[in-house]
Design a protein around this motif. Structure first.
Motif: not given
Ligand code: FAD
Length: 404
Positions: A135-136, A138, A167-168, A220, A364, A373-374, A377, A389
């Protein structure tokens, strides 16, 4: 016994026999074994390959892709067959790791939005495990705010040329194909200029760099796209309308993660017993709590999967199970540490590494598939009908939204 009951009974017997003859029982697994704690690269690759072999085996026997229509390579079966398999396979090692996850996420979107050619080309190889997908979605600047993504795809004849970074991306280092979200119209509002591509990973312009986590696992990767190409025939749904299929993927992802109940509670009970602590009243209450919550999670995720298998909407919001599983994992990790004491942070007991692994797993599980948090929401806005929001980017073309 009615004709239907007779058929179900026959199917149950056949399933029991096949599992007995072909799959390892869970009870033969080493107690307190770890999967993600400081594994070598080779161990991880072997695990991925073993999951692929298992997926193929289940598919060949009719236990994967059971209800997928036969014209797309499925077995054309009925929802009760999957239910029976689920019930009968609880004591067996039938989890196919990331193959299970990506099928749960990508298949519903392919079935709903795929053209006839796309379904013919991709569904069979996805459900049989023959082709590995990732899944591409993030990006470094677009996780929770996924619709803000910026990987750019521009048309050159019949092909998109893609530049950007993802990423991730779980298991991207093993993937042949990816479900990829790209920005195809920067002048549209952020949800409206995204396209969903069925993307070939094995081509020039795709660089996959594995990421190593704090506990040593390389689950990842980050993926750099520099001039990679994708034919417009491989757009899922319409160009610029990729948010629809992306939402289908994300809601199935929440339900899938919520279904990952695991068997930590029974191992915690075993650990307390082995240390002679099973009579301590406060500890017993905590064990009963994690055990009951685990059972509740299984019941909730069963309700969601039965509805989805029957083509119905989930009976309650999938964010509930996603949040519930994350809470369970925190309680289980804390309890493992409490039972082991100092041995929970040094490797002096056979269960030490297992306890550290579940202590760390709270991160994770609380982030992947959307953060806690999301999901709070989502529940507030979509299930409880609370005011939305504040959105400072509403009505603004994506290209004009201030970016960090
Ligand atoms: C084990 C694992 C597997 C994953 N696998 C994939 C994958 O295969 N493909 C892929 O594309 N992605 C993958 N991801 C990525 C994952 O979808 C993102 O990490 C996740 O959506 C959060 O985005 P971010 O890391 O950019 O954090 P951010 O969005 O930068 O969030 C940072 C902090 O801000 C808070 N925050 C952000 N917006 C709000 C809001 N509106 N209200 C309140 N709080 C908020 C968040 O809760 C968090 O605490 C994976 C992540 C993990 C941990």
């Amino acid at each position: 016994m009615t004709r239907d009951q007779n058929m179900e009974e026959q199917y149950r017997l056949k399933t029991q026999q096949w599992l007995k003859d072909n799959i390892d029982p869970l009870k033969e697994r080493q107690p307190f074994s770890t999967l993600h704690w400081m594994p070598s690269k080779e161990t991880e690759k072997n695990h991925h390959n073993a999951c692929q072999q298992l997926q193929m085996k289940l598919y060949e026997a009719g236990f994967a892709g059971t209800t997928v229509p036969a014209e797309y390579g499925g077995h054309g079966g009925e929802a009760w067959m999957q239910k029976i398999f689920r019930e009968e396979s609880t004591g067996y090692q039938v989890h196919t790791g990331f193959y299970h996850s990506i099928i749960a996420m990508a298949l519903p979107a392919l079935l709903k939005y795929g053209t006839e050619d796309q379904k013919q080309e991709h569904i069979k190889t996805l459900i049989s495990g023959e082709v590995s997908w990732c899944q591409l979605f993030s990006e470094p600047g677009a996780g929770s705010d996924l619709a803000g993504l910026g990987a750019k795809a521009e048309l050159d004849g019949d092909e998109f040329v893609i530049h950007g970074q993802k990423v991730w991306n779980s298991a991207a280092m093993y993937a042949d194909m990816g479900i990829l979200l790209v920005r195809t119209n920067p002048n549209a509002h952020k949800h409206e200029g995204i396209s969903f591509l069925l993307f070939d990973m094995n081509q020039p312009g795709v660089e996959v760099r594995p990421l190593i986590q704090a506990h040593g696992a390389g689950h990842f990767a980050e993926v750099f796209l520099d001039g990679a190409r994708c034919h417009i025939e491989n757009v899922l749904g319409e160009i610029d309308k990729g948010w629809g299929p992306a939402r289908v993927v994300m809601s199935n992802e929440s339900a899938m993660i919520g279904g990952a109940a695991g068997d930590n509670p029974s191992q915690l009970i075993q650990l307390a017993q082995s240390l002679g602590r099973r009579h301590e009243p406060v500890l017993r209450q905590k064990l009963a709590n994690v055990y009951s919550r685990n059972k509740l999670l299984k019941l909730m995720s069963d309700r969601i999967s039965v509805a989805v298998r029957n083509g119905k909407m989930p009976p309650f919001h999938p964010s509930i199970v996603k949040l519930f599983v994350a809470q369970n994992r925190r309680l289980e990790g804390d309890l493992a540490q409490e039972i082991l004491g100092a041995a929970g942070v040094v490797t002096s007991h056979t269960a030490s590494e297992w306890a550290m692994e579940i202590l760390h797993s709270r991160y994770p599980i609380s982030i992947g598939g959307g953060t806690d948090e999301v999901h709070h929401n989502n529940l507030g806005e979509q299930a409880l009908g609370l005011p939305r929001d504040i959105r400072v980017d509403r009505g603004i073309p994506w290209k004009d939204i201030p970016k960090g």
